[in-house]
Motif scaffolding. Structure first.
Motif, PDB file in Angstrom:
ATOM      1  N   ASP A  69       0.874  -1.167   0.000  1.00 51.56           N
ATOM      2  CA  ASP A  69       0.000   0.000   0.000  1.00 51.56           C
ATOM      3  C   ASP A  69       0.916   1.223   0.000  1.00 51.56           C
ATOM      4  OD1 ASP A  69      -1.482   2.313   1.286  1.00 51.56           O
ATOM      5  OD2 ASP A  69      -3.121   0.894   1.095  1.00 51.56           O
ATOM      6  N   THR A  72      -0.297   5.125   2.983  1.00 53.33           N
ATOM      7  CA  THR A  72      -0.809   4.517   4.206  1.00 53.33           C
ATOM      8  C   THR A  72      -0.926   5.538   5.330  1.00 53.33           C
ATOM      9  OG1 THR A  72       0.208   2.402   3.619  1.00 53.33           O
ATOM     10  CG2 THR A  72      -0.354   2.737   5.943  1.00 53.33           C
ATOM     11  N   TYR A 104      -3.238  -4.325   8.378  1.00 58.60           N
ATOM     12  CA  TYR A 104      -2.579  -4.397   7.072  1.00 58.60           C
ATOM     13  C   TYR A 104      -1.941  -5.770   6.865  1.00 58.60           C
ATOM     14  CZ  TYR A 104      -3.019   0.340   5.205  1.00 58.60           C
ATOM     15  OH  TYR A 104      -3.514   1.494   4.655  1.00 58.60           O
ATOM     16  N   TYR A 109      -0.684  -7.391   3.417  1.00 58.55           N
ATOM     17  CA  TYR A 109       0.152  -6.248   3.048  1.00 58.55           C
ATOM     18  C   TYR A 109       1.423  -6.278   3.887  1.00 58.55           C
ATOM     19  CZ  TYR A 109      -3.371  -4.345  -0.009  1.00 58.55           C
ATOM     20  OH  TYR A 109      -4.240  -4.179  -1.055  1.00 58.55           O
ATOM     21  N   CYS A 112       4.338  -1.017   3.307  1.00 57.14           N
ATOM     22  CA  CYS A 112       3.490   0.170   3.361  1.00 57.14           C
ATOM     23  C   CYS A 112       4.349   1.427   3.388  1.00 57.14           C
ATOM     24  CB  CYS A 112       2.590   0.151   4.601  1.00 57.14           C
ATOM     25  SG  CYS A 112       1.215  -1.019   4.523  1.00 57.14           S
ATOM     26  N   GLY A 319      -3.248   2.014  -3.324  1.00 54.20           N
ATOM     27  CA  GLY A 319      -3.213   2.392  -1.917  1.00 54.20           C
ATOM     28  C   GLY A 319      -3.576   3.845  -1.732  1.00 54.20           C
ATOM     29  N   TYR A 332      -8.336  -2.550   1.842  1.00 56.04           N
ATOM     30  CA  TYR A 332      -7.255  -2.013   1.031  1.00 56.04           C
ATOM     31  C   TYR A 332      -7.252  -2.511  -0.416  1.00 56.04           C
ATOM     32  CZ  TYR A 332      -5.810  -1.923   5.943  1.00 56.04           C
ATOM     33  OH  TYR A 332      -5.784  -1.790   7.311  1.00 56.04           O
ATOM     34  N   ASP A 335      -8.568  -0.996  -4.050  1.00 55.37           N
ATOM     35  CA  ASP A 335      -7.801  -0.262  -5.062  1.00 55.37           C
ATOM     36  C   ASP A 335      -7.463  -1.143  -6.257  1.00 55.37           C
ATOM     37  OD1 ASP A 335      -5.775   2.532  -4.412  1.00 55.37           O
ATOM     38  OD2 ASP A 335      -7.605   2.074  -3.321  1.00 55.37           O
TER      39      ASP A 335
END
Length: 420
Positions: A69, A72, A104, A109, A112, A319, A332, A335
């Protein structure tokens, strides 16, 4: 679940469909992890050694790099009360940031990029706690409060102020002192404020150049909240490294982006526009209000500009702005769906933006974002095929295994350790 497993035993993923993020199509094979690195990737039916190895039979599931991402906000905590982010007690806010970091990682994820914190040290403290193993979270680049000029703050309680080149230099030095990796300039407006407009530009060239020059001299990169066409061009003239939004980029700006396509990253935060236009009614901002404010027009302009950026080879990453009430943490991967459905990315291109480009924006292109020997073992095992249905990544239950730095954050189970 978080596993206590350490690096004592090698881990072998077998019977998996490997998406290595090199640009190749996925292939069946095996991946061997030793310590915190991938040491072997074997396509086809040939088996890697199993002695003393914990074997994970993936059952044909999809193995890929952890996601990135690129915009963030750990300290946005699913609230519609934006000024309340400034007045919240720092102790409570720190705990909520830790929860955001874990969320996250829970959704796969592992990378970030911090795009501003609501209080000066929140990002830095959380990054350090993650790196020290005190709390779970992704690899993180920390920011401080976004910097605005007087009269240009989007939310005053969470903003640092600087006017003129010398104050900009001092604001950057403050980020250095606090231990940040990045500096964020809030250069243009945001329609939801009611008086700070997306097509505005509040900075001067002298202020922007002072900030970027000082940041680069001290080893920090600069990102900009730049929705207006002029703020995008000013960012590019002054050497900003990461541009957020770029909704109203014009043809001159597109030419400038293309000329710097190997230096610049764009993270449009497209879900913020979509969700603010369609999902904010329950929080006091109905679609008719969002459209009247200009969000429908901005979304249309952003889609057009981003399609043109893509055609010119500009690096666009997913992100952005998750953590507001109508863009809650844990959503998230929306996107990625928008990249496919709105911006003409193929699912493969969207995954490459979230993985290989993630390694690049993290400044670790030879260690992160791909499944190759020598890369860090940050991987997710997916029950489904994101190349067929990109939305599968929005369901944490379908992300059955999450490994970061060679250790399972979410253990897929179904393993056997073969004796030496």
């Amino acid at each position: 679940m978080t596993s206590a497993r350490t690096h004592d035993t090698d881990t072998l993923f077998t019977n998996v469909r490997i998406f290595d993020s090199t640009g190749s199509d996925p292939f069946d094979g095996e991946v061997l992890v030793r310590g915190n690195h991938i040491i072997a990737v074997r396509p086809g039916a040939d088996e890697l050694a199993r002695e003393g190895v914990r074997v994970i039979d993936g059952g044909g599931k999809f193995l890929m790099s952890g996601l990135c991402d690129a915009h963030t906000h750990f300290s946005w905590v699913n609230s519609a009360d934006l000024p309340g982010l400034g007045s919240m007690g720092v102790e409570e806010h720190t705990l909520l940031c830790a929860r955001s970091a874990r969320t996250y990682l829970d959704f796969g994820y592992t990378m970030c990029v911090g795009a501003a914190a609501a209080k000066p040290r929140l990002d830095v403290v959380i990054r350090n706690a993650i790196n020290d193993g005190q709390i779970p979270g992704p690899r993180y680049l920390a920011n401080c409060q976004e910097i605005a000029v007087t009269g240009g703050a989007l939310v005053e309680g969470i903003t640092a102020f600087a006017d003129g080149p010398e104050e900009m230099r001092k604001a950057v030095r403050r980020n250095v002192e606090l231990g940040a990796d990045l500096v964020k300039l809030s250069m243009s407006g945001e329609e939801i404020t009611g008086n700070q407009h997306a097509e505005d530009n509040y900075f001067s060239d002298e202020e922007t150049l002072a900030a970027t020059t000082e940041a680069h001299r001290r080893g920090l990169r600069v990102c900009s909240h730049a929705r207006s066409g002029e703020s995008v061009k000013m960012s590019l003239r002054s050497g900003v490294d990461i541009i957020y939004h770029a909704s109203f980029v014009d043809e001159e700006g597109l030419d400038m982006l293309a000329a710097k396509k190997d230096e610049i990253f764009v993270a449009p935060g497209i879900n913020w526009l979509v969700a603010t236009l369609h999902d904010a009614a329950d929080f006091g901002y109905p679609p008719e209000a969002a459209e009247a404010a200009g969000y429908k027009y901005e979304l249309e302009c952003a889609i057009d500009g981003l399609k043109k950026m893509k055609s010119r080879g500009i690096r666009i990453l997913p992100g952005g702005d998750y953590g507001f009430a109508w863009t809650p943490h844990g959503t998230y991967a929306r996107d990625l769906q928008h990249f496919v459905e709105l911006l003409d990315f193929t699912p493969k291109e969207a995954l490459l933006s979230a993985t290989a480009l993630g390694g690049q924006i993290m400044r670790r292109p030879d260690e992160l974002g791909q499944i190759k020997p020598g890369f860090l073992a940050d991987m997710i095992l997916v029950d489904g095929d994101p190349l067929t249905d990109i939305t599968v990544l929005q369901d944490s239950d379908r992300i059955v295994g999450i490994m970061k730095d060679g250790v399972f954050h979410k253990d897929p189970g179904s393993a056997v350790v073969h004796p030496r």
